[in-house]
Design an enzyme around this catalytic site. Sequence first.
Site, PDB file in Angstrom:
ATOM      1  N   HIS A  67       0.828  -1.213   0.000  1.00  0.00           N
ATOM      2  CA  HIS A  67       0.000   0.000   0.000  1.00  0.00           C
ATOM      3  C   HIS A  67       0.863   1.264   0.000  1.00  0.00           C
ATOM      4  O   HIS A  67       0.383   2.334   0.372  1.00  0.00           O
ATOM      5  CB  HIS A  67      -0.915   0.007   1.225  1.00  0.00           C
ATOM      6  CG  HIS A  67      -1.760  -1.214   1.354  1.00  0.00           C
ATOM      7  ND1 HIS A  67      -2.652  -1.603   0.382  1.00  0.00           N
ATOM      8  CD2 HIS A  67      -1.842  -2.157   2.335  1.00  0.00           C
ATOM      9  CE1 HIS A  67      -3.264  -2.725   0.757  1.00  0.00           C
ATOM     10  NE2 HIS A  67      -2.776  -3.089   1.926  1.00  0.00           N
TER      11      HIS A  67
ATOM     12  N   HIS B 136      -7.321  -4.659  -0.999  1.00  0.00           N
ATOM     13  CA  HIS B 136      -6.668  -5.947  -1.263  1.00  0.00           C
ATOM     14  C   HIS B 136      -7.382  -6.680  -2.385  1.00  0.00           C
ATOM     15  O   HIS B 136      -7.160  -7.869  -2.582  1.00  0.00           O
ATOM     16  CB  HIS B 136      -6.680  -6.811   0.000  1.00  0.00           C
ATOM     17  CG  HIS B 136      -6.170  -6.118   1.213  1.00  0.00           C
ATOM     18  ND1 HIS B 136      -7.004  -5.534   2.139  1.00  0.00           N
ATOM     19  CD2 HIS B 136      -4.908  -5.892   1.641  1.00  0.00           C
ATOM     20  CE1 HIS B 136      -6.281  -4.982   3.087  1.00  0.00           C
ATOM     21  NE2 HIS B 136      -5.008  -5.178   2.817  1.00  0.00           N
TER      22      HIS B 136
END
Length: 332
Positions: free
Chosen positions: A57, A219
Amino acid sequence: MKKIINSPEQVVEEMLQGAVLAHPGYLRRVEGFQVLVRANTPVEGKVALVSGGGSGHEPSHGGYVGKGMLDGAVAGAVFTSPTPDQVYEAIKVVDGGQGVLLVIKNYTGDIMNFEMAAELAEADGIKVDRVVVNDDVAVENSTWTTGRRGIAGTVFIHKIAGAKAETGAELAEVKRVAEKVVTNVRSMGMAISPCTVPAAGKPSFTLDETEVEIGMGIHGEPGTHRESLRPADETVEHLLNKITADLPFGSGDEVAVMVNGLGATPLMELYIANRKVAEMLAEKNITVAKTYVGNFMTSLEMAGFSITLLKLDEELKQLLLAPADTPALVQV
């Protein structure tokens, strides 16, 4: 799978090494752990902030380690929660005697492992408290999550709670401000192409040539629905209407805006999205105090974006606009 890596097993380790080499004035590595802390940690007399989660991320969360934001960031394997011993080590290293606030995105593994680490640190006599971020309005429950997911709005907690901690506020006050941000922040995203976790070697989901996923997680968790790609303005209108209806945001409010790329979205397209966000907020008589456009909470090479709105009062506005000096966010 085509990626600029040496081996799937080494991506996090080699990323952390590269980050420290790129930003030695900001970061140092806790030896033996996947933990980045401020170069000058611990900062005596200041509440410390620790966040983290699975890697993939970036720049979250290591990119926000620095003055005015985080004191430490813990990096799990890609899309995998960091282990309790990694978080525990981060807490011990950054504690400057005033306690540590954990900023946790709402994923079951993150909450469990951060909680276990907090209990270990508290047994050592370190004051620890936590806030859980759940800003994603798309779905109530999802893969790996009970309740709403924590996504890009987490960066606003880093910024505002970090600014509060820099004032010398006590742990309870820093937590109060962080919880106020959690209460007032909402996000939602969409994807036009998936990402590939290096260890998996294949995309996390598939989409047809003209198909997009609305409301997916960072995700690749399923969103609200799939549809054909529409013009940018129509997509922004759908996302922003869901966000503004949720809190709700209304006429006379003042907000901060984040248009966040998921890793493979050109800045040109993010600015096109922001143009429509600004137009719609003006129509609703909502004032924008600050706009952030760029990659803040990504999902590897996923293409798409999310929108985050934070309703401001005078306290949150002042802390949002306070200086920050980190590898990924510099604000003067």
